[in-house]
Design a protein around this motif. Structure first.
Motif, PDB file in Angstrom:
ATOM      1  N   LEU A  16       0.820  -1.213   0.000  1.00  0.00           N
ATOM      2  CA  LEU A  16       0.000   0.000   0.000  1.00  0.00           C
ATOM      3  C   LEU A  16       0.854   1.264   0.000  1.00  0.00           C
ATOM      4  CD1 LEU A  16      -2.770  -1.138   2.495  1.00  0.00           C
ATOM      5  CD2 LEU A  16      -3.011  -0.814   0.024  1.00  0.00           C
ATOM      6  N   LEU A  17       2.021   1.175   0.593  1.00  0.00           N
ATOM      7  CA  LEU A  17       2.950   2.297   0.614  1.00  0.00           C
ATOM      8  C   LEU A  17       3.647   2.462  -0.735  1.00  0.00           C
ATOM      9  CD1 LEU A  17       3.901   4.412   2.678  1.00  0.00           C
ATOM     10  CD2 LEU A  17       5.673   2.812   3.388  1.00  0.00           C
ATOM     11  N   ALA A  18       3.552   1.429  -1.568  1.00  0.00           N
ATOM     12  CA  ALA A  18       4.159   1.417  -2.909  1.00  0.00           C
ATOM     13  C   ALA A  18       5.662   1.702  -2.835  1.00  0.00           C
ATOM     14  CB  ALA A  18       3.456   2.405  -3.846  1.00  0.00           C
ATOM     15  N   VAL A  19       6.334   0.984  -1.942  1.00  0.00           N
ATOM     16  CA  VAL A  19       7.769   1.163  -1.752  1.00  0.00           C
ATOM     17  C   VAL A  19       8.508   0.767  -3.031  1.00  0.00           C
ATOM     18  CG1 VAL A  19       9.779   0.466  -0.408  1.00  0.00           C
ATOM     19  CG2 VAL A  19       7.576   0.756   0.719  1.00  0.00           C
ATOM     20  N   ARG A  20       9.428   1.620  -3.428  1.00  0.00           N
ATOM     21  CA  ARG A  20      10.216   1.367  -4.642  1.00  0.00           C
ATOM     22  C   ARG A  20      11.663   1.773  -4.380  1.00  0.00           C
ATOM     23  NH1 ARG A  20      11.353   6.253  -6.380  1.00  0.00           N
ATOM     24  NH2 ARG A  20       9.906   7.967  -6.039  1.00  0.00           N
ATOM     25  N   PRO A  21      12.590   1.186  -5.115  1.00  0.00           N
ATOM     26  CA  PRO A  21      13.995   1.559  -4.956  1.00  0.00           C
ATOM     27  C   PRO A  21      14.186   3.063  -5.174  1.00  0.00           C
ATOM     28  CG  PRO A  21      13.818  -0.443  -6.239  1.00  0.00           C
ATOM     29  CD  PRO A  21      12.417   0.094  -6.063  1.00  0.00           C
ATOM     30  N   GLY A  22      14.966   3.658  -4.298  1.00  0.00           N
ATOM     31  CA  GLY A  22      15.258   5.087  -4.409  1.00  0.00           C
ATOM     32  C   GLY A  22      14.205   5.994  -3.798  1.00  0.00           C
ATOM     33  N   GLY A  23      13.103   5.439  -3.303  1.00  0.00           N
ATOM     34  CA  GLY A  23      12.041   6.262  -2.726  1.00  0.00           C
ATOM     35  C   GLY A  23      12.420   6.856  -1.385  1.00  0.00           C
ATOM     36  N   ARG A  24      11.672   7.884  -1.015  1.00  0.00           N
ATOM     37  CA  ARG A  24      11.885   8.556   0.276  1.00  0.00           C
ATOM     38  C   ARG A  24      10.633   8.366   1.114  1.00  0.00           C
ATOM     39  NH1 ARG A  24      15.095  13.979  -0.475  1.00  0.00           N
ATOM     40  NH2 ARG A  24      14.319  14.039   1.631  1.00  0.00           N
ATOM     41  N   TYR A  25      10.793   7.774   2.287  1.00  0.00           N
ATOM     42  CA  TYR A  25       9.646   7.394   3.101  1.00  0.00           C
ATOM     43  C   TYR A  25       9.771   7.936   4.525  1.00  0.00           C
ATOM     44  CZ  TYR A  25       9.005   4.562  -0.931  1.00  0.00           C
ATOM     45  OH  TYR A  25       8.855   4.180  -2.233  1.00  0.00           O
ATOM     46  N   VAL A  26       8.614   8.061   5.163  1.00  0.00           N
ATOM     47  CA  VAL A  26       8.535   8.517   6.544  1.00  0.00           C
ATOM     48  C   VAL A  26       7.811   7.444   7.342  1.00  0.00           C
ATOM     49  CG1 VAL A  26       7.577  10.244   8.119  1.00  0.00           C
ATOM     50  CG2 VAL A  26       8.466  10.955   5.889  1.00  0.00           C
ATOM     51  N   ASP A  27       8.386   7.062   8.464  1.00  0.00           N
ATOM     52  CA  ASP A  27       7.712   6.200   9.429  1.00  0.00           C
ATOM     53  C   ASP A  27       7.471   7.074  10.649  1.00  0.00           C
ATOM     54  OD1 ASP A  27       6.830   4.373  11.299  1.00  0.00           O
ATOM     55  OD2 ASP A  27       8.269   2.830  10.718  1.00  0.00           O
ATOM     56  N   GLY A  28       6.246   7.521  10.794  1.00  0.00           N
ATOM     57  CA  GLY A  28       5.895   8.480  11.835  1.00  0.00           C
ATOM     58  C   GLY A  28       5.746   7.885  13.215  1.00  0.00           C
ATOM     59  N   THR A  29       5.774   6.563  13.304  1.00  0.00           N
ATOM     60  CA  THR A  29       5.719   5.865  14.590  1.00  0.00           C
ATOM     61  C   THR A  29       6.729   4.720  14.498  1.00  0.00           C
ATOM     62  OG1 THR A  29       3.849   4.589  13.717  1.00  0.00           O
ATOM     63  CG2 THR A  29       3.323   6.457  15.150  1.00  0.00           C
ATOM     64  N   VAL A  30       7.996   5.057  14.413  1.00  0.00           N
ATOM     65  CA  VAL A  30       9.037   4.090  14.066  1.00  0.00           C
ATOM     66  C   VAL A  30       9.167   2.953  15.072  1.00  0.00           C
ATOM     67  CG1 VAL A  30      11.070   5.229  15.072  1.00  0.00           C
ATOM     68  CG2 VAL A  30      11.292   3.948  12.944  1.00  0.00           C
ATOM     69  N   GLY A  31       8.820   3.186  16.336  1.00  0.00           N
ATOM     70  CA  GLY A  31       8.860   2.118  17.333  1.00  0.00           C
ATOM     71  C   GLY A  31      10.205   1.422  17.366  1.00  0.00           C
ATOM     72  N   LEU A  32      10.185   0.107  17.264  1.00  0.00           N
ATOM     73  CA  LEU A  32      11.417  -0.671  17.308  1.00  0.00           C
ATOM     74  C   LEU A  32      12.057  -0.815  15.930  1.00  0.00           C
ATOM     75  CD1 LEU A  32      10.331  -3.432  19.847  1.00  0.00           C
ATOM     76  CD2 LEU A  32      11.654  -1.351  20.273  1.00  0.00           C
ATOM     77  N   GLY A  33      11.439  -0.255  14.898  1.00  0.00           N
ATOM     78  CA  GLY A  33      12.055  -0.207  13.579  1.00  0.00           C
ATOM     79  C   GLY A  33      11.724  -1.335  12.628  1.00  0.00           C
ATOM     80  N   GLY A  34      10.757  -2.168  12.941  1.00  0.00           N
ATOM     81  CA  GLY A  34      10.411  -3.293  12.074  1.00  0.00           C
ATOM     82  C   GLY A  34       9.914  -2.869  10.700  1.00  0.00           C
ATOM     83  N   HIS A  35       8.922  -1.974  10.676  1.00  0.00           N
ATOM     84  CA  HIS A  35       8.423  -1.478   9.391  1.00  0.00           C
ATOM     85  C   HIS A  35       9.515  -0.693   8.668  1.00  0.00           C
ATOM     86  CE1 HIS A  35       4.375  -2.095  11.229  1.00  0.00           C
ATOM     87  NE2 HIS A  35       4.100  -2.489   9.997  1.00  0.00           N
ATOM     88  N   ALA A  36      10.247   0.121   9.414  1.00  0.00           N
ATOM     89  CA  ALA A  36      11.307   0.935   8.822  1.00  0.00           C
ATOM     90  C   ALA A  36      12.355   0.051   8.153  1.00  0.00           C
ATOM     91  CB  ALA A  36      11.957   1.813   9.887  1.00  0.00           C
TER      92      ALA A  36
END
Length: 177
Positions: A16-36
């Motif tokens: 859903l975030l449509a992550v792609r190489p070279g993209g710039r992303y924000v994790d606004g609730t980074v927590g322990l960093g799993g999603h990041a």
């Protein structure tokens, strides 16, 4: 939600975030960093991530976990509502918010969220500022306590709980979970 659902949810979040190489992303609730970590892996080799969290202990753990990604990661102590200010002129290709309380907060008795272990009645996501739950339950009038319990805890028995808190504090200061 159990860990069995975690990989599916993580894969869905990345899709859903449509992550792609070279993209710039924000994790606004980074927590322990799993999603990041997953975002950084999926956006390799040059994608970047800006992570924010109110919990400085979680942020420190995320920093350790994300250290292998080097300068592709920038972490800030703050609230996700501050993202526009913290990002400044930088743009993002996607923003992820995993809202809620993590097991880091629930399992640590010293955080004041635990039902299993006794600890100080704190309950702050950011322990560097704000009032503790101990301060609030020992100071606020019954009606305000009930309103807080109803609003933030979505507890329909909030009036009865507030009445019990006021009665308990007549016998002595409430200091632990």
């Amino acid at each position: 939600m159990g860990n069995a659902h975690r990989p599916v949810l993580l894969a869905e979040a990345l899709e859903l975030l449509a992550v792609r190489p070279g993209g710039r992303y924000v994790d606004g609730t980074v927590g322990l960093g799993g999603h990041a970590e997953a975002v950084l892996q999926a956006s390799a080799p040059s994608g970047s991530l800006f992570g924010v969290d109110r919990d400085s202990e979680a942020l420190q753990a995320a920093g350790e976990r994300l250290r292998p990604f080097g300068d592709r990661v920038r972490l800030e102590h703050g609230d996700y509502r501050e993202i526009p200010r913290l990002l400044g002129e930088d743009q993002a290709d996607g923003i992820l918010l995993d809202l809620g309380v993590s097991s880091l907060q629930l399992d640590a008795s010293d955080r004041g969220f635990s039902f299993r272990a006794q600890g100080p009645l704190d309950m702050r996501m950011d322990r560097s500022h704000g009032q503790t739950a101990e301060e609030l339950v020992n100071r606020l009038p019954e009606r305000e306590l009930a309103d807080i319990i109803f609003r933030y805890g979505e507890e329909h028995a909030s009036r009865r709980i507030a009445r019990a808190i006021v009665e308990a504090r007549r016998r002595g200061r409430i200091a632990t979970t």
